[in-house]
Scaffold this motif. Structure first.
Motif, mmCIF file in Angstrom:
data_model
loop_
_atom_site.group_PDB
_atom_site.id
_atom_site.type_symbol
_atom_site.label_atom_id
_atom_site.label_comp_id
_atom_site.label_asym_id
_atom_site.label_seq_id
_atom_site.Cartn_x
_atom_site.Cartn_y
_atom_site.Cartn_z
ATOM 1 N N LYS A 5 0.872 -1.183 0.000
ATOM 2 C CA LYS A 5 0.000 0.000 0.000
ATOM 3 C C LYS A 5 0.905 1.227 0.000
ATOM 4 C CE LYS A 5 -3.335 -0.040 2.960
ATOM 5 N NZ LYS A 5 -4.498 -0.230 2.086
ATOM 6 N N THR A 6 0.888 2.002 -1.074
ATOM 7 C CA THR A 6 1.749 3.176 -1.154
ATOM 8 C C THR A 6 1.134 4.330 -0.382
ATOM 9 O OG1 THR A 6 0.685 3.829 -3.209
ATOM 10 C CG2 THR A 6 2.688 2.502 -3.385
ATOM 11 N N SER A 9 13.186 -1.080 0.396
ATOM 12 C CA SER A 9 13.743 -1.335 -0.936
ATOM 13 C C SER A 9 12.833 -0.831 -2.041
ATOM 14 C CB SER A 9 14.002 -2.838 -1.114
ATOM 15 O OG SER A 9 12.785 -3.554 -1.123
ATOM 16 N N LEU A 10 11.520 -0.719 -1.735
ATOM 17 C CA LEU A 10 10.574 -0.227 -2.736
ATOM 18 C C LEU A 10 10.309 1.271 -2.606
ATOM 19 C CD1 LEU A 10 7.999 -3.176 -2.733
ATOM 20 C CD2 LEU A 10 9.857 -2.742 -4.337
ATOM 21 N N GLY A 11 11.094 1.943 -1.763
ATOM 22 C CA GLY A 11 10.980 3.396 -1.650
ATOM 23 C C GLY A 11 9.866 3.883 -0.754
ATOM 24 N N ILE A 53 6.104 4.530 5.363
ATOM 25 C CA ILE A 53 5.276 3.438 5.862
ATOM 26 C C ILE A 53 6.134 2.435 6.631
ATOM 27 C CG2 ILE A 53 3.743 1.543 5.202
ATOM 28 C CD1 ILE A 53 2.870 3.135 2.830
ATOM 29 N N ALA A 54 7.380 2.259 6.186
ATOM 30 C CA ALA A 54 8.297 1.361 6.896
ATOM 31 C C ALA A 54 8.523 1.838 8.325
ATOM 32 C CB ALA A 54 9.629 1.273 6.148
ATOM 33 N N LEU A 55 8.612 3.168 8.523
ATOM 34 C CA LEU A 55 8.789 3.711 9.870
ATOM 35 C C LEU A 55 7.564 3.421 10.728
ATOM 36 C CD1 LEU A 55 10.453 5.343 11.866
ATOM 37 C CD2 LEU A 55 9.421 7.429 10.934
ATOM 38 N N LEU A 56 6.390 3.559 10.147
ATOM 39 C CA LEU A 56 5.161 3.262 10.878
ATOM 40 C C LEU A 56 5.125 1.796 11.307
ATOM 41 C CD1 LEU A 56 2.349 4.258 11.801
ATOM 42 C CD2 LEU A 56 1.473 3.502 9.607
ATOM 43 N N LYS A 57 5.471 0.892 10.385
ATOM 44 C CA LYS A 57 5.468 -0.534 10.703
ATOM 45 C C LYS A 57 6.514 -0.860 11.769
ATOM 46 C CE LYS A 57 2.490 -2.024 7.529
ATOM 47 N NZ LYS A 57 1.237 -2.728 7.867
ATOM 48 N N ALA A 58 7.689 -0.248 11.645
ATOM 49 C CA ALA A 58 8.771 -0.558 12.577
ATOM 50 C C ALA A 58 8.451 -0.086 13.991
ATOM 51 C CB ALA A 58 10.077 0.080 12.090
ATOM 52 N N THR A 59 7.922 1.141 14.123
ATOM 53 C CA THR A 59 7.584 1.654 15.451
ATOM 54 C C THR A 59 6.425 0.888 16.062
ATOM 55 O OG1 THR A 59 6.242 3.361 14.372
ATOM 56 C CG2 THR A 59 8.467 3.970 15.048
ATOM 57 N N ALA A 60 5.473 0.463 15.236
ATOM 58 C CA ALA A 60 4.345 -0.309 15.753
ATOM 59 C C ALA A 60 4.794 -1.669 16.276
ATOM 60 C CB ALA A 60 3.296 -0.495 14.663
ATOM 61 N N LEU A 119 16.006 6.728 6.273
ATOM 62 C CA LEU A 119 15.304 7.993 6.030
ATOM 63 C C LEU A 119 16.251 9.184 6.130
ATOM 64 C CD1 LEU A 119 11.934 7.463 7.952
ATOM 65 C CD2 LEU A 119 12.374 7.233 5.515
ATOM 66 N N LYS A 120 17.189 9.130 7.079
ATOM 67 C CA LYS A 120 18.130 10.241 7.257
ATOM 68 C C LYS A 120 18.983 10.442 6.010
ATOM 69 C CE LYS A 120 21.303 12.091 10.727
ATOM 70 N NZ LYS A 120 22.338 12.555 9.827
ATOM 71 N N GLU A 121 19.288 9.300 5.370
ATOM 72 C CA GLU A 121 20.106 9.365 4.161
ATOM 73 C C GLU A 121 19.297 9.844 2.957
ATOM 74 O OE1 GLU A 121 22.744 6.332 1.354
ATOM 75 O OE2 GLU A 121 22.088 5.689 3.348
ATOM 76 N N LYS A 122 18.019 9.462 2.901
ATOM 77 C CA LYS A 122 17.208 9.741 1.716
ATOM 78 C C LYS A 122 16.467 11.080 1.792
ATOM 79 C CE LYS A 122 18.141 5.799 -0.294
ATOM 80 N NZ LYS A 122 18.923 5.728 -1.545
ATOM 81 N N MET A 123 16.129 11.553 3.007
ATOM 82 C CA MET A 123 15.311 12.764 3.158
ATOM 83 C C MET A 123 16.177 13.993 3.424
ATOM 84 S SD MET A 123 12.112 11.627 5.548
ATOM 85 C CE MET A 123 10.747 10.660 4.915
ATOM 86 N N GLY A 124 15.570 15.164 3.182
ATOM 87 C CA GLY A 124 16.187 16.402 3.608
ATOM 88 C C GLY A 124 16.122 16.544 5.119
ATOM 89 N N LYS A 125 16.970 17.389 5.682
ATOM 90 C CA LYS A 125 17.056 17.514 7.143
ATOM 91 C C LYS A 125 15.724 17.931 7.763
ATOM 92 C CE LYS A 125 19.382 20.202 10.695
ATOM 93 N NZ LYS A 125 20.315 21.306 10.980
#
Length: 770
Positions: A444-445, A486-488, A492-499, A513-519
């Motif tokens: 689910k994107t 891996s699918l970008g 949502i990965a953060l939501l799943k991981a924290t849950a 996320l730190k590597e891929k997102m702006g500060k």
């Protein structure tokens, strides 16, 4: 066609076949040569290992990976490599270390046996319920063992077979001693290098240092064959293939030996490993995965050249019928008296074949023969086998690769069909869908920035949508999250991981996320997740203090800001910089109205300034030392007055200061000053530390000065500790403490006869007065 089907057959005392299952794509930087390889039974998963202090690695019947270390600890992982638990093979194994281990099958499950460096043998019958048992020791236990194995039958675990040079000992559980076994080996040899029992425990194979392979009964009363292999060194692997053949692995060569003494050899281009199964052997190389098995009787009867079995005629009749040839009637007449059995055997033969084309040939033959008889039970069996084969073959083509099917129906059908099937990896299915350009089927994107979502909103959104993608059927977050990353879909990965509450998983997503997102986007995203935010702060504390300070500034966390400045001060080498950091910390505490913190920072700043002055005076490093270490260093320098001043100014407790003085004077060997210091005033920590300091430096005579001042309840103990046994006895006698007097006598060396007599005399006097 029969000739093509039998091209991979070879004959020993019966027919065997060797064929490819599928190609291997390892995706590893290193080859198999340096790997430990272990395959789970019944065609299960394969594990490889290339480092670590590993004695043995194997699989249980429940597809758990067991890693045995030399300490006797057994680490248990599931089939996905997730750690589950650890159990031990006992304290003796931990103390003496394990150097050999084996897993074995038995009626209770999968068992584990180990041998320690002292040649002690332990086993447990079921790794799921570890209950340790020991086997009787072999004679001359200090001499090395050349080969060993565990013997188990279909009803019980028998024990160990242990080889030392030419001797074979049977160490049976429940017995008090080992029994020597005497195999009738005709060929000359000096050592047995390998011993391997068959799966049913009825047969055993030995390999000697003269290259002889001896195959016989497990009780060594019957010899089946002796074969000169031509190899003098020990095989890398020696396993049974069914109960009628043995396979040996030397370098890049595999040889198969039968009970009739015949053998077949296969060379390989590179390294390979053999995985033994109950009725066959799997051979894994860097490019192929092969199967070696005894040709099933029904397959042999059908496809053997010039076979006259009824099922062979039925297959030929079916082929002629499909060609519309009249010879079909001739063949069916030949098989008609045994038609029911022929149909049954064709159905059974289909279950032994891996090639769908051969399966179809056999199933068509069964269907053709079935049309001439009426047997409801046979018909039901035919339908069941067809269904099972269809499912097994369909596993090779999942629906996710078919673009004409819509997302919703495909995901729902996969989920409903596999819902109750254990061990299904939905992540693999989802990844396959994504690889085929069907990402929406896989996951689910996110339709809006995740930083604007709350858990409640997400739940409402998820359940409001009827479409459930494939990955939503996967309940294990450890498998979901890596695929989402891996699918970008990092948000949502953060939501799943924290849950999930799995901190390691949250860290993986945070770093991604730190590597891929702006500060700014990153900080805004994690602020909505308390667990992720707290873990990010913990990460910054260890790896990026400046980023941590900025987080604290944004949140007006004055205590957190002060803590970062204090940490800076601790690591500073320049006095000015350290003092400036402490001033910053003090101001942060003041802003947060923390008077105690501000006071402590001010004291630390003053000490820092004094340490800077001392550093200039003595030319030694003082900056960064604690008050305790600073005072000790001054005492080492002989600056007692300056040490007293610091002690008084910073209110160091008397007991700590006295300990420092005692230890410092003892280390310097200044016994006169130590005596003088003990008389300066009553010791706040007693006089036992004076005794301990003297004894530490082997100054027992000096210790005698302080022993009379020790506390009464431990005075005898300290006299004994200083080896003044007569004085200790007199103290115990004066106190009328009979137990203490016995303690003194037991502590006094037996070689000192006179002291023993004096102590005994005092005991007699004490008993006489009772």
């Amino acid at each position: 066609m029969s000739a093509l089907l039998t091209a991979d057959w070879f004959q020993l005392d019966c027919y065997y076949r060797k064929f490819d299952l599928y190609s291997m794509n390892w995706g590893m930087d290193e080859g198999l040569e340096s790997m430990t390889v272990s395959g789970a039974p019944y065609g299960g998963p394969i594990a490889v290992w290339n480092n670590g202090n590993l004695i043995y690695m194997g699989w249980s019947d429940g597809e758990q990976l067991l890693c045995i270390q030399d300490t006797g600890d057994v680490l248990v992982y599931d089939m996905f490599g997730v750690y589950q638990k650890t159990f031990s093979m006992g304290q003796e194994a931990r103390d003496t270390k394990v150097y050999k281990a084996q897993l074995f099958s038995n009626p209770h499950g999968t068992g584990l046996a180990v041998i320690t460096t002292s040649n002690r043998m332990f086993l447990l019958s079921n790794v799921s319920e570890p209950r340790l048992r020991s086997a009787p020791d072999i004679p001359r236990p200090n001499e090395p063992i050349t080969a060993w194995c565990v013997m188990s039958t279909m009803t019980s675990v028998v024990g160990f077979l242990v080889c030392r040079d030419k001797e074979i000992y049977k160490c049976q559980l429940g017995e008090s001693r080992a029994f020597i076994m005497r195999p009738d080996i005709k060929s000359a040899y000096t050592q047995i290098l390998c011993i391997v029992p068959s799966h049913n425990g009825k047969h055993v194979v030995l390999f000697t240092d003269s290259g002889i392979l001896w195959i016989g009964s497990a009780d060594f009363q019957s010899t089946y064959t002796e074969i000169d292999t031509g190899y003098l060194k020990q095989p890398k692997e020696l396993v049974w293939c069914d109960y009628r053949a043995v396979i040996g692995h030397w370098d890049n060569t595999m040889s198969i030996y039968g009970f009739n003494g015949q053998s077949v050899t296969y060379p390989y281009d590179g390294p390979f490993h053999i995985i033994s199964e109950m009725d066959c052997v799997r051979v894994v190389s860097e490019t192929t995965h092969e199967l070696i098995q005894k040709v099933p009787t029904v397959i042999e009867n059908i496809f053997r050249i010039n076979s006259t079995a009824p099922e062979s005629y039925l297959v030929e009749a079916s082929k002629q019928f499909q060609r519309r040839c009249h010879r079909a009637d001739e063949y069916i007449r030949l098989v008609k008296p045994n038609l029911q059995k022929a149909v049954q055997n064709c159905i059974e033969a289909a279950t032994f074949e891996f090639d769908p084309d051969i399966q179809k040939t056999l199933i068509r033959a069964a269907q053709f023969g079935k049309s001439f008889i009426i047997d409801p039970i046979l018909t039901d069996h035919y339908v069941t086998i067809c269904r099972k084969l269809r499912v097994l073959n369909a596993i090779r083509d999942r629906k996710v690769t078919q673009p004409h099917l819509d997302f919703e129906s495909t995901a729902r059908e996969i989920g409903e069909k596999l819902r109750h099937v254990p061990g299904v990896l939905y992540t693999t299915i989802a990844m396959k869908a994504a690889e085929k350009g069907r990402k929406a089927l896989a996951i689910k994107t996110s339709e809006m920035p995740l930083s604007h979502w709350s858990f409640a909103k997400y739940r409402r959104k998820a359940y409001a949508v009827s479409f459930r993608p494939i990955l939503e059927y996967e309940t294990r977050s450890k498998l979901q999250v890596p695929l989402l990353l891996s699918l970008g879909e990092g948000q949502i990965a953060l939501l799943k991981a924290t849950a999930s509450g799995d901190t390691d998983l949250v860290y993986i997503v945070l770093l991604h996320l730190k590597e891929k997102m702006g500060k700014h986007e990153f900080e805004l995203t994690i602020r909505g997740f308390p667990l992720a935010h707290a873990l990010y702060i913990k990460y910054c504390a260890s790896h990026n203090r400046e980023a941590l300070r900025k987080v604290y500034v944004q949140e007006d966390d004055f205590a957190g800001q002060a803590a970062t400045h204090i940490r800076d001060a601790i690591e500073m080498t320049s006095p000015g910089s350290a003092e400036a950091s402490l001033i910053s910390a003090r101001e942060c505490y003041k802003k947060g109205k923390n008077d105690l913190g501000a006071s402590i920072c001010e004291d630390a700043r003053k000490l820092c300034k004094q340490q800077s002055s001392l550093q200039e005076t003595y030319g030694e490093r003082f900056l960064g030392l604690s008050l305790h270490d600073t005072v000790k260093k001054l005492l080492d320098q002989g600056e007692v007055k300056l040490a007293d001043k610091l002690r008084s100014e910073y209110k160091m407790p008397d007991y700590r200061y006295w300990w420092l003085r005692i230890l410092t004077l003892a280390e310097k060997g200044d016994w006169a000053d130590l005596d003088k210091f003990s008389k300066s005033r009553k010791s706040p920590i007693g006089y036992e530390p004076f005794v301990d300091a003297c004894l530490k430096h082997n100054k027992n005579d000096e210790a005698l000065k302080y022993l009379p001042k020790c506390r009464d309840d431990i005075k005898v103990k300290y006299y004994v500790k200083a080896k003044f046994f007569e004085e200790a006895a007199l103290v115990a006698f004066e106190r009328k403490d009979e137990r203490a007097l016995y303690f003194v006598r037991s502590s006094c060396p037996a070689s000192d006869v006179m002291k023993h007599e004096k102590i005994t005399s005092l005991l007699e006097q004490m008993n006489a007065k009772k």
